[in-house]
Motif scaffolding. Structure first.
Motif, PDB file in Angstrom:
ATOM      1  N   PHE A  34       0.839  -1.197   0.000  1.00 20.95           N
ATOM      2  CA  PHE A  34       0.000   0.000   0.000  1.00 20.95           C
ATOM      3  C   PHE A  34       0.878   1.253   0.000  1.00 20.95           C
ATOM      4  O   PHE A  34       0.695   2.180  -0.797  1.00 20.95           O
ATOM      5  CB  PHE A  34      -0.897  -0.020   1.234  1.00 20.95           C
ATOM      6  N   MET A  35       1.870   1.285   0.884  1.00 16.71           N
ATOM      7  CA  MET A  35       2.740   2.443   1.005  1.00 16.71           C
ATOM      8  C   MET A  35       3.611   2.624  -0.236  1.00 16.71           C
ATOM      9  O   MET A  35       3.898   3.744  -0.669  1.00 16.71           O
ATOM     10  CB  MET A  35       3.601   2.307   2.260  1.00 16.71           C
ATOM     11  N   LYS A  36       4.014   1.507  -0.844  1.00 23.10           N
ATOM     12  CA  LYS A  36       4.838   1.573  -2.050  1.00 23.10           C
ATOM     13  C   LYS A  36       4.072   2.227  -3.188  1.00 23.10           C
ATOM     14  O   LYS A  36       4.612   3.017  -3.965  1.00 23.10           O
ATOM     15  CB  LYS A  36       5.277   0.175  -2.452  1.00 23.10           C
ATOM     16  N   ARG A  37       2.779   1.905  -3.300  1.00 23.48           N
ATOM     17  CA  ARG A  37       1.964   2.498  -4.355  1.00 23.48           C
ATOM     18  C   ARG A  37       1.814   4.001  -4.152  1.00 23.48           C
ATOM     19  O   ARG A  37       1.834   4.769  -5.102  1.00 23.48           O
ATOM     20  CB  ARG A  37       0.593   1.826  -4.411  1.00 23.48           C
ATOM     21  N   ALA A  38       1.654   4.418  -2.906  1.00 25.13           N
ATOM     22  CA  ALA A  38       1.542   5.849  -2.634  1.00 25.13           C
ATOM     23  C   ALA A  38       2.843   6.570  -2.983  1.00 25.13           C
ATOM     24  O   ALA A  38       2.832   7.654  -3.572  1.00 25.13           O
ATOM     25  CB  ALA A  38       1.199   6.073  -1.165  1.00 25.13           C
ATOM     26  N   GLU A  39       3.955   5.960  -2.659  1.00 23.30           N
ATOM     27  CA  GLU A  39       5.254   6.583  -2.916  1.00 23.30           C
ATOM     28  C   GLU A  39       5.549   6.716  -4.409  1.00 23.30           C
ATOM     29  O   GLU A  39       6.339   7.563  -4.808  1.00 23.30           O
ATOM     30  CB  GLU A  39       6.356   5.778  -2.230  1.00 23.30           C
ATOM     31  N   ASN A  40       4.902   5.883  -5.233  1.00 21.27           N
ATOM     32  CA  ASN A  40       5.114   5.953  -6.679  1.00 21.27           C
ATOM     33  C   ASN A  40       4.218   6.981  -7.367  1.00 21.27           C
ATOM     34  O   ASN A  40       4.330   7.179  -8.580  1.00 21.27           O
ATOM     35  CB  ASN A  40       4.872   4.579  -7.310  1.00 21.27           C
ATOM     36  N   HIS A  41       3.331   7.604  -6.594  1.00 21.77           N
ATOM     37  CA  HIS A  41       2.455   8.615  -7.186  1.00 21.77           C
ATOM     38  C   HIS A  41       3.296   9.826  -7.603  1.00 21.77           C
ATOM     39  O   HIS A  41       4.156  10.288  -6.852  1.00 21.77           O
ATOM     40  CB  HIS A  41       1.398   9.044  -6.157  1.00 21.77           C
ATOM     41  N   PRO A  42       3.069  10.373  -8.811  1.00 21.05           N
ATOM     42  CA  PRO A  42       3.898  11.492  -9.294  1.00 21.05           C
ATOM     43  C   PRO A  42       3.803  12.761  -8.457  1.00 21.05           C
ATOM     44  O   PRO A  42       4.707  13.596  -8.511  1.00 21.05           O
ATOM     45  CB  PRO A  42       3.360  11.725 -10.718  1.00 21.05           C
ATOM     46  N   LYS A  43       2.739  12.898  -7.664  1.00 21.55           N
ATOM     47  CA  LYS A  43       2.593  14.109  -6.849  1.00 21.55           C
ATOM     48  C   LYS A  43       2.956  13.882  -5.386  1.00 21.55           C
ATOM     49  O   LYS A  43       2.771  14.757  -4.556  1.00 21.55           O
ATOM     50  CB  LYS A  43       1.152  14.635  -6.961  1.00 21.55           C
ATOM     51  N   TYR A  44       3.484  12.721  -5.103  1.00 19.96           N
ATOM     52  CA  TYR A  44       3.892  12.397  -3.733  1.00 19.96           C
ATOM     53  C   TYR A  44       5.206  13.108  -3.393  1.00 19.96           C
ATOM     54  O   TYR A  44       6.169  13.055  -4.154  1.00 19.96           O
ATOM     55  CB  TYR A  44       4.057  10.888  -3.598  1.00 19.96           C
ATOM     56  N   GLU A  45       5.241  13.754  -2.235  1.00 20.72           N
ATOM     57  CA  GLU A  45       6.442  14.492  -1.820  1.00 20.72           C
ATOM     58  C   GLU A  45       6.850  14.155  -0.391  1.00 20.72           C
ATOM     59  O   GLU A  45       7.373  15.006   0.323  1.00 20.72           O
ATOM     60  CB  GLU A  45       6.234  16.002  -1.987  1.00 20.72           C
ATOM     61  N   GLY A  46       6.624  12.933   0.016  1.00 23.74           N
ATOM     62  CA  GLY A  46       7.101  12.500   1.319  1.00 23.74           C
ATOM     63  C   GLY A  46       6.068  12.582   2.428  1.00 23.74           C
ATOM     64  O   GLY A  46       4.922  12.983   2.214  1.00 23.74           O
TER      65      GLY A  46
END
Length: 239
Positions: free
Chosen positions: A79-91
């Protein structure tokens, strides 16, 4: 249903080929004492395909108790890996909430003083298109079900659960239909996640590629091809 049980579905996850059949799911990927239905098997297999999850790495599995609806669970790590791969994710920032001298204190990380009482967890997710972070605060009493892992590592578990919930709020379009072990209820209070998964697959997949029609639940046995055709690929929901 012989085709579904024996004919593997093939897809790629992080460059690795995953082969998944109904028999494999029944034998290795179901937890609980229930007997999963053919429709639940199809839903699980297609969720793995379109969400790019490898169930053999424990990224997803089924929970089934008795005759209750099956729950499709995604690991927190996946789940967390998918969020981290989002292009607008900044930590993100995350930690625990403790009661200290009669006050609630947010502590970063998963470390507390001996006299602190653990109350919950918090997390902030940063997106490039938002001025403020998406913030979530959750209660230990609501999330801990008394399992061995929660008893052994309550600080780490509540912090990670807060991250997952914040990520779901930050990216509802891509994570809203995915459920982690924290979302799974007890045997006497099962949650039916099938409608959510049906909607997710219906939005991102051509029903002609599925072994059943989501709107009716009808199982469709594919007819054997008369000649060899070039494979048609169908990409799942991307970030």
């Amino acid at each position: 249903m012989t085709g579904l049980m024996e004919r593997p579905m093939q897809f790629e996850v992080n460059g690795e080929t995953v082969k998944l059949s109904g028999a494999m799911v029944k034998d290795y990927l179901v937890r609980g004492n229930g007997d999963v239905s053919d429709q639940e098997l199809v839903m699980f297999m297609n969720l793995c395909k379109f969400q790019k999850l490898n169930p053999f790495l424990n990224e997803a599995y089924l929970i089934k108790f008795g005759s209750q609806p099956a729950q499709i669970i995604v690991s927190k790590e996946a789940f967390m890996k998918r969020a981290e791969n989002h292009p607008k994710y900044e930590g993100f920032e995350a930690g625990i909430i403790v009661e200290r001298k009669g006050e609630l204190v947010e502590v970063e990380g998963a470390v507390k003083l001996t006299e602190d009482k653990l109350i919950g967890g918090w997390a902030k997710i940063y997106r490039s298109d938002r001025k403020k972070p998406i913030t979530t605060r959750i209660s230990l009493d609501e999330f801990s079900k008394g399992q061995a892992t929660w008893k052994a590592m309550p600080l780490n578990m509540i912090r990670k659960s807060a991250i997952v919930n914040a990520q779901r709020e930050a990216f509802p379009d891509t994570l809203g239909a995915l459920y982690t072990e924290d979302d799974a209820l007890t045997q006497t209070e099962p949650r039916d996640v099938t409608p959510n998964v049906q909607e997710e697959i219906k939005q991102h997949a051509n029903t002609e590629e599925l072994d059943f029609v989501p709107e009716t639940g009808e199982i469709i046995e594919p007819e054997p091809p008369e000649k060899v055709l070039e494979p048609v690929t169908s990409e799942g929901p991307g970030f």
